[in-house]
Structure formats: C-alpha cells, structure tokens
Design a protein around this motif. Structure first.
Motif, short mmCIF file in Angstrom:
data_model
loop_
_atom_site.label_atom_id
_atom_site.label_comp_id
_atom_site.label_asym_id
_atom_site.label_seq_id
_atom_site.Cartn_x
_atom_site.Cartn_y
_atom_site.Cartn_z
N ASP A 1 0.78 -1.11 0.00
CA ASP A 1 0.05 -0.10 -0.02
C ASP A 1 0.90 1.25 0.05
O ASP A 1 1.60 1.64 0.98
CB ASP A 1 -1.01 -0.07 1.15
CG ASP A 1 -1.91 1.08 1.31
OD1 ASP A 1 -1.80 2.11 0.39
OD2 ASP A 1 -2.53 1.38 2.35
N TYR A 2 1.04 2.01 -0.99
CA TYR A 2 1.85 3.12 -1.18
C TYR A 2 1.30 4.33 -0.21
O TYR A 2 2.16 4.95 0.19
CB TYR A 2 1.84 3.59 -2.50
CG TYR A 2 2.81 2.71 -3.51
CD1 TYR A 2 4.12 2.55 -3.24
CD2 TYR A 2 2.11 1.74 -4.29
CE1 TYR A 2 4.90 1.79 -4.24
CE2 TYR A 2 2.83 0.87 -5.04
CZ TYR A 2 4.45 0.75 -5.02
OH TYR A 2 5.10 -0.04 -5.62
N GLN A 3 0.23 4.34 0.17
CA GLN A 3 -0.35 5.28 1.07
C GLN A 3 0.25 5.19 2.58
O GLN A 3 0.54 5.91 3.40
CB GLN A 3 -1.83 5.30 1.07
CG GLN A 3 -2.48 5.86 0.04
CD GLN A 3 -2.01 7.32 -0.44
OE1 GLN A 3 -1.97 8.08 0.06
NE2 GLN A 3 -1.85 7.14 -1.85
N ASN A 4 0.60 3.56 2.84
CA ASN A 4 0.97 3.29 4.16
C ASN A 4 1.81 2.02 3.74
O ASN A 4 1.56 0.90 3.73
CB ASN A 4 -0.08 2.76 5.01
CG ASN A 4 0.61 2.45 6.26
OD1 ASN A 4 1.69 2.48 6.49
ND2 ASN A 4 -0.50 2.25 7.27
N PRO A 5 3.20 2.27 3.52
CA PRO A 5 4.07 1.22 3.04
C PRO A 5 4.26 0.18 4.04
O PRO A 5 4.85 -0.98 3.65
CB PRO A 5 5.50 1.88 2.73
CG PRO A 5 5.20 3.52 2.63
CD PRO A 5 4.11 3.80 3.50
N ARG A 6 3.85 0.21 5.44
CA ARG A 6 3.93 -0.92 6.51
C ARG A 6 2.87 -2.01 6.02
O ARG A 6 3.05 -2.97 6.62
CB ARG A 6 3.69 -0.40 7.72
CG ARG A 6 4.74 0.45 8.03
CD ARG A 6 4.97 0.95 9.53
NE ARG A 6 6.02 1.71 9.78
CZ ARG A 6 5.95 2.62 10.99
NH1 ARG A 6 4.87 2.26 11.89
NH2 ARG A 6 6.95 3.21 11.17
N HIS A 7 1.87 -1.68 5.21
CA HIS A 7 0.79 -2.66 4.62
C HIS A 7 1.16 -3.36 3.39
O HIS A 7 1.28 -2.84 2.36
CB HIS A 7 -0.53 -1.86 4.71
CG HIS A 7 -0.95 -1.42 5.80
ND1 HIS A 7 -1.97 -0.57 5.81
CD2 HIS A 7 -0.65 -1.42 7.08
CE1 HIS A 7 -2.48 -0.12 7.04
NE2 HIS A 7 -1.53 -0.62 7.81
N PHE A 8 1.54 -4.79 3.52
CA PHE A 8 2.06 -5.47 2.64
C PHE A 8 0.72 -6.64 2.19
O PHE A 8 0.01 -6.73 3.15
CB PHE A 8 3.20 -6.53 2.70
CG PHE A 8 4.17 -5.61 2.66
CD1 PHE A 8 4.94 -5.27 1.72
CD2 PHE A 8 4.83 -5.35 4.19
CE1 PHE A 8 6.12 -4.71 1.56
CE2 PHE A 8 6.18 -4.80 3.91
CZ PHE A 8 6.73 -4.04 2.85
N PHE A 9 0.32 -7.06 0.94
CA PHE A 9 -0.58 -7.75 0.96
C PHE A 9 -0.34 -8.49 -0.49
O PHE A 9 0.45 -8.06 -1.26
CB PHE A 9 -2.05 -7.17 0.90
CG PHE A 9 -2.18 -6.02 -0.29
CD1 PHE A 9 -2.61 -6.16 -1.36
CD2 PHE A 9 -1.79 -4.60 0.11
CE1 PHE A 9 -2.70 -5.02 -2.43
CE2 PHE A 9 -1.83 -3.67 -0.75
CZ PHE A 9 -2.21 -3.87 -1.93
N ARG A 10 -1.22 -9.68 -0.94
CA ARG A 10 -1.09 -10.15 -2.12
C ARG A 10 0.63 -11.12 -2.22
O ARG A 10 1.20 -10.78 -3.11
CB ARG A 10 -1.29 -9.51 -3.35
CG ARG A 10 -2.76 -9.12 -3.32
CD ARG A 10 -3.12 -8.75 -4.66
NE ARG A 10 -2.19 -8.40 -5.80
CZ ARG A 10 -2.62 -7.92 -7.03
NH1 ARG A 10 -3.65 -8.02 -7.51
NH2 ARG A 10 -1.42 -7.61 -7.65
N TRP A 11 0.77 -11.76 -1.18
CA TRP A 11 2.07 -12.41 -1.46
C TRP A 11 1.82 -13.64 -2.05
O TRP A 11 1.18 -14.22 -2.15
CB TRP A 11 2.51 -12.92 -0.05
CG TRP A 11 2.65 -11.86 1.00
CD1 TRP A 11 1.80 -11.46 1.71
CD2 TRP A 11 3.91 -11.37 1.36
NE1 TRP A 11 2.16 -10.43 2.59
CE2 TRP A 11 3.76 -10.39 2.60
CE3 TRP A 11 5.36 -11.37 0.87
CZ2 TRP A 11 4.40 -9.52 3.01
CZ3 TRP A 11 6.03 -10.46 1.80
CH2 TRP A 11 6.02 -9.44 2.53
#
Length: 80
Positions: free
Chosen positions: A67-77
């Motif tokens: 999530d480029y708005q919140n780089p600490r959020h990762f998804f779709r590994w």
C-alpha cells in the motif's frame, strides 16, 4: 543422467532448471550441493545422481504488493 528424488530413482530426469546456488566441496570434488526453485539437491558422485531434500519447511516469495499510502501494509504475497 540418473536422479534420486527422495527414495525414488529416476533415469533421464534432471534437477530443477532454475539454479540459484552451487557448492562443490573443496576436499571432496564429488560432493555437489545445488539450490534452486525446486529446493536443495545433493550429489555425492559429481552430478551423476541427485538426492532431493524435500523435507525442508521453506518457501520462496517472488513478489508482493504494498500500500503506497502506508508502506507498512503488505498484501498479495506470491509464493512457489
């Protein structure tokens, strides 16, 4: 070429095609260890036969989205 996969022996088959690492033992040039997308393979006769170490609880992550708005959020590994 003969390949040993686990307890089964396969003739004419090769190891996984996408190689990432290879070690040749400096004191025993017959001992090869390779790492690839398929796992770890060991040969004790300079590559004539291979044993696949398929009991390692590992996986390969090859991409993820963030999530480029919140780089600490990762998804779709994505794994292999």
């Amino acid at each position: 070429m003969m390949e040993i996969v686990g307890s089964r022996t396969h003739y004419g088959r090769k190891t996984h095609v996408d190689q990432h690492a290879m070690i040749i033992h400096p004191m025993n040039p017959e001992l090869f260890i390779i790492g690839n997308d398929g796992g770890v393979y060991v040969s004790q006769n300079a590559g004539l036969t291979w044993e696949h170490s398929d009991n390692m609880p590992i996986t390969q992550f090859y991409t993820c989205e963030m999530d480029y708005q919140n780089p600490r959020h990762f998804f779709r590994w994505h794994t292999r």
